[in-house]
Design a protein around this motif. Structure first.
Motif, PDB file in Angstrom:
ATOM      1  N   LYS A   1       1.010  -1.177   0.014  1.00 55.27           N
ATOM      2  CA  LYS A   1      -0.013   0.054   0.134  1.00 55.27           C
ATOM      3  C   LYS A   1       0.909   1.416   0.061  1.00 55.27           C
ATOM      4  O   LYS A   1       2.003   1.232   0.364  1.00 55.27           O
ATOM      5  CB  LYS A   1      -1.154  -0.041   1.138  1.00 55.27           C
ATOM      6  N   PRO A   2       0.405   2.305  -0.636  1.00 57.79           N
ATOM      7  CA  PRO A   2       1.352   3.677  -0.834  1.00 57.79           C
ATOM      8  C   PRO A   2       1.728   4.025   0.512  1.00 57.79           C
ATOM      9  O   PRO A   2       1.313   4.256   1.465  1.00 57.79           O
ATOM     10  CB  PRO A   2       0.435   4.450  -1.411  1.00 57.79           C
ATOM     11  N   LYS A   3       3.049   4.480   0.502  1.00 56.32           N
ATOM     12  CA  LYS A   3       3.521   5.165   1.656  1.00 56.32           C
ATOM     13  C   LYS A   3       2.813   6.331   1.723  1.00 56.32           C
ATOM     14  O   LYS A   3       2.654   7.155   0.614  1.00 56.32           O
ATOM     15  CB  LYS A   3       5.063   5.384   1.423  1.00 56.32           C
ATOM     16  N   PRO A   4       2.659   6.979   2.860  1.00 61.75           N
ATOM     17  CA  PRO A   4       2.165   8.233   2.954  1.00 61.75           C
ATOM     18  C   PRO A   4       2.817   9.503   2.414  1.00 61.75           C
ATOM     19  O   PRO A   4       4.031   9.549   2.355  1.00 61.75           O
ATOM     20  CB  PRO A   4       2.051   8.355   4.780  1.00 61.75           C
ATOM     21  N   VAL A   5       2.196  10.189   1.703  1.00 62.78           N
ATOM     22  CA  VAL A   5       2.881  11.311   1.032  1.00 62.78           C
ATOM     23  C   VAL A   5       2.656  12.532   2.014  1.00 62.78           C
ATOM     24  O   VAL A   5       1.745  13.094   2.290  1.00 62.78           O
ATOM     25  CB  VAL A   5       2.161  11.713  -0.492  1.00 62.78           C
TER      26      VAL A   5
ATOM     27  N   PHE B   1       3.789  12.901  -6.468  1.00 64.51           N
ATOM     28  CA  PHE B   1       2.461  13.008  -6.517  1.00 64.51           C
ATOM     29  C   PHE B   1       2.076  13.946  -7.369  1.00 64.51           C
ATOM     30  O   PHE B   1       1.583  15.062  -7.407  1.00 64.51           O
ATOM     31  CB  PHE B   1       2.017  13.499  -4.905  1.00 64.51           C
ATOM     32  N   PRO B   2       1.912  13.398  -8.821  1.00 65.20           N
ATOM     33  CA  PRO B   2       1.819  14.337  -9.982  1.00 65.20           C
ATOM     34  C   PRO B   2       0.389  14.854  -9.881  1.00 65.20           C
ATOM     35  O   PRO B   2      -0.041  15.974 -10.065  1.00 65.20           O
ATOM     36  CB  PRO B   2       2.192  13.773 -11.246  1.00 65.20           C
TER      37      PRO B   2
ATOM     38  N   SER C   1      -3.227   7.830  -0.995  1.00 60.59           N
ATOM     39  CA  SER C   1      -1.831   8.127  -0.526  1.00 60.59           C
ATOM     40  C   SER C   1      -1.476   8.826   1.006  1.00 60.59           C
ATOM     41  O   SER C   1      -0.552   9.197   1.546  1.00 60.59           O
ATOM     42  CB  SER C   1      -1.167   9.127  -1.499  1.00 60.59           C
ATOM     43  N   SER C   2      -2.742   8.437   1.862  1.00 56.74           N
ATOM     44  CA  SER C   2      -2.663   8.945   2.990  1.00 56.74           C
ATOM     45  C   SER C   2      -2.262  10.327   3.235  1.00 56.74           C
ATOM     46  O   SER C   2      -1.493  10.594   4.141  1.00 56.74           O
ATOM     47  CB  SER C   2      -1.658   8.078   3.815  1.00 56.74           C
ATOM     48  N   ILE C   3      -2.702  11.077   2.379  1.00 57.48           N
ATOM     49  CA  ILE C   3      -2.437  12.492   2.452  1.00 57.48           C
ATOM     50  C   ILE C   3      -3.314  13.483   3.534  1.00 57.48           C
ATOM     51  O   ILE C   3      -4.515  13.073   3.525  1.00 57.48           O
ATOM     52  CB  ILE C   3      -2.433  13.415   1.221  1.00 57.48           C
TER      53      ILE C   3
END
Length: 673
Positions: A325-329, A475-476, A517-519
């Protein structure tokens, strides 16, 4: 030389076929092999007697968009009684490496420098060598002779090389000639009927598989139509099989479309941003292997030459998600203190710091889009519209004065909002509607009125999103937010445009993209990039400053996707609408263009851009590539993929010749591994 076929949704290219193509339709019959087995790999062979001989010398194509294709480079030495060599194309990646090692000196003329070789052997009428490659396209089962897109070989030279290869290769009776550019296609029309021609469009029509973003992932497979997406809520962990390319899609772990895509289609850009597999597969919705896995947990792998899918257990799927799962941005912390409406030339301050650091320093107050536009505005000779930026502090002021942060806290704390997509979607719509009706600070309005009246009198203005969560490395978020146009002669229209643009931060799909992305949603702020809009442009397009199908860098080019002005968008056009798509080899003599598809909104035989406009665009793209290299490219130490994703317009006043304007540039994430 390499295969030069690109698999994108294409209108039929001009056919250079001879009416009599019988020689290319004869069956392949293998003869006596020259090699005992494929593990024996000599530097070259004079003849290819069987498939094993071909396989021993063949290399994977530099163009990874061609699944299953293999090539062997060929050299015909006219000095030495037209001796033909099939070179080991793995040991010798380019023709020059082979001829300088094997055909220079020892009684033969010396082969000079690479620059001299390229200038003579691809362009001179009196050249010593005839150069090309034999490519086998597995999908359409076609053997094809190809020459470089920039090679100026005459029809007579092509015929000479074709005849020699046909006699020396077991595939000879089935051999076609495949033109790889406009210029080569034009010369191919002069070929006799004895040299059958196979066009890019004909090869493309026989291909079933289109790899777009190369990746692997594990998710639950779901079949859905593009029309159903608006009424269907997808999970982060879904993989979807679609009948056609949608304009938009929420976060999923993999995409298979029955309709082929363009490399810059919105869903492909999203897949690249997420690093998730994306592919086209003809008749995908009826594919028995896929249908058997509907609703099940699967592992999908999209490779350069093939794809695979297999069922996995729910335990395996859960383990995969936890591991991948995506690492937090972490977004750049917003600078809420800047309050001046700043001309774009002043947004990024270059000086003692690197360009990369200068861009990063500007993003907290002005966002990614405005920061990159500022660099464009400070690039000599690059055509950009005069513009200014509204800093993100005014968005924060608007949110605070209207109590929207408190309301947002209530939403984020609501379990029903968090757990139910339908509720989340509905509440976000209510939130946006409230933003679109809320008052805007009077002092800010007065400042903006004065700026527009002084610097942009009588002009309608485009208010474009520029957040600290778009156009960024890592994160485009391309297409996440929506820009709007306002007419200052109707001030309420301007306020509507600003509020609608600010409110687009809270679009459902954009919210989901950030959540994936847990932003921290409250960390997102929006500046505005403001300039006169483009009401009636003659052409609009997107481009990459490098060739996305040539990761090796041995065949550089510019990739361009452009459409005639009007309502049809470029990256997600209406069904049935095609655009001009081409590779422009700007650094090669003759500036060869390989059209991959043609717009069906212009007359047959015409192109959206004139040759002079293509050259104007090429100069701009080349300048942008070089300009941002210290931030993202080789001059910043990047030894991998580097390209800038560029939006542009061709626009002109009535009676004027349309000229180029660059709208934006951002780093492109690449095509996967």
């Amino acid at each position: 030389m390499r295969p030069h076929l690109f698999f994108i949704a294409a209108a039929a290219l001009v056919c250079a076929c001879s009416e009599d193509s019988s020689s290319g339709e004869e069956p392949v019959q293998e003869g006596t092999c020259a090699l005992e087995d494929e593990t024996s790999r000599p530097g070259f062979l004079f003849r290819l007697g069987c498939q094993k001989d071909f396989n021993a010398l063949a290399s994977e194509p530099l163009d990874t968009s061609i699944p299953g294709a293999r090539s062997v480079k060929v050299v015909l030495d006219q000095f030495d009684n037209d001796t033909l060599y099939f070179q080991n194309s793995t040991e010798y990646a380019i023709h020059y490496e082979f001829v300088s090692a094997n055909l220079s000196g020892a009684g033969k003329p010396l082969v000079g420098s690479l620059a001299d070789f390229n200038q003579t052997e691809y362009y001179a009428p009196g050249r010593r060598f005839l150069l090309g490659s034999v490519t086998y396209y597995e999908g359409p089962d076609v053997w094809a002779l190809e020459i470089a897109p920039y090679d100026t070989a005459s029809a007579a030279m092509v015929t000479q090389l074709y005849d020699a290869i046909r006699k020396a290769g077991f595939f000879g009776p089935a051999l076609f000639f495949h033109p790889t550019s406009q210029a080569v296609e034009a010369e191919a029309k002069k070929l006799a009927a004895s040299v059958p021609v196979k066009t890019t469009a004909e090869l493309f029509a026989a291909i079933d598989y289109q790899p777009l973003n190369l990746a692997a992932s594990v998710g639950r497979l779901r079949f859905i139509t593009a029309d159903e997406l608006d009424q269907t809520y997808l999970s982060y962990r879904d993989m979807v099989v679609l009948d056609r390319v949608p304009n938009d899609i929420s976060v999923v772990l993999g995409i298979i479309t029955e309709e082929f895509q363009t490399p810059l289609s919105h869903v492909n850009v999203l897949s690249q941003n997420r690093k998730t597999p994306n592919m086209g597969l003809r008749n995908a919705t009826a594919n028995a292997s896929l249908r058997a896995l509907d609703g099940k947990w699967v592992r999908l792998t999209v490779g350069a030459f093939n794809w695979s899918i297999e069922e996995v257990t729910s335990t395996e799927a859960d383990a995969y998600w936890e591991a991948h799962k995506p690492k937090p941005v972490q977004l750049p912390t917003a600078d809420r203190t800047v309050k001046d409406l700043r001309d774009l030339e002043q947004v990024v301050t270059e000086g003692s710091s690197s360009l990369r650091d200068a861009i990063k320093s500007a993003i907290p107050a002005f966002g990614g889009k405005a920061a990159h536009y500022s660099v464009l505005a400070n690039t000599p000779g690059l055509p950009v519209r005069k513009a200014f930026a509204v800093p993100a502090g005014y968005y924060v002021q608007f949110m605070e004065e209207n109590g929207f942060y408190e309301r947002l806290d209530q939403l984020l704390a609501d379990p029903e909002f968090q757990q139910k997509p339908a509720v989340r979607d509905a509440r976000l719509k209510e939130f946006r509607k409230a933003m679109e009706a809320a008052p805007v600070n009077a002092e800010f309005q007065a400042l903006l009125k004065a700026k527009l009246a002084t610097d942009y009198p009588g002009l309608t203005m485009r208010f474009r999103t520029s957040t600290n969560s778009e156009d960024l490395e890592g994160f485009p978020c391309a297409g996440c937010y929506e820009s709007h146009t306002g007419d200052p002669s109707d001030w309420e229209d301007v306020l509507d445009a600003i509020r609608e643009t600010w409110a687009s931060i809270w679009l459902f799909r954009t919210f989901e993209e950030r959540a994936y992305s847990s932003i921290d949603h409250k960390s997102v702020v929006m500046a505005l990039l403001v300039h006169h809009n483009f009401p009636d442009e003659e052409a609009n397009g997107v481009a990459l400053t490098a060739n996305p199908f040539d990761p090796s860098g041995l065949q550089p080019g510019l990739y361009v996707n452009v459409q005639a002005g009007g309502d049809a968008e470029v990256v997600h056009p209406p069904p049935g609408i095609t655009s001009d798509q081409f590779i422009y080899e700007f650094h090669q003599p003759g500036l060869p263009i390989t059209y991959l598809s043609h717009s069906n909104l212009v007359n047959d035989g015409e192109t959206v851009l004139t040759p002079s406009q293509v050259f104007e665009l090429g100069k701009a793209l080349d300048a942008i590539h070089e300009r941002f290299s210290p931030a993202y490219g080789p001059r910043a130490g990047n030894t991998g993929w580097y390209a800038m994703d560029v939006e542009f317009k061709f626009d002109g006043e009535p009676g004027q010749i349309p000229t180029l304007t660059v709208k934006q540039a951002r780093p492109h994430p690449g095509r996967g591994q």
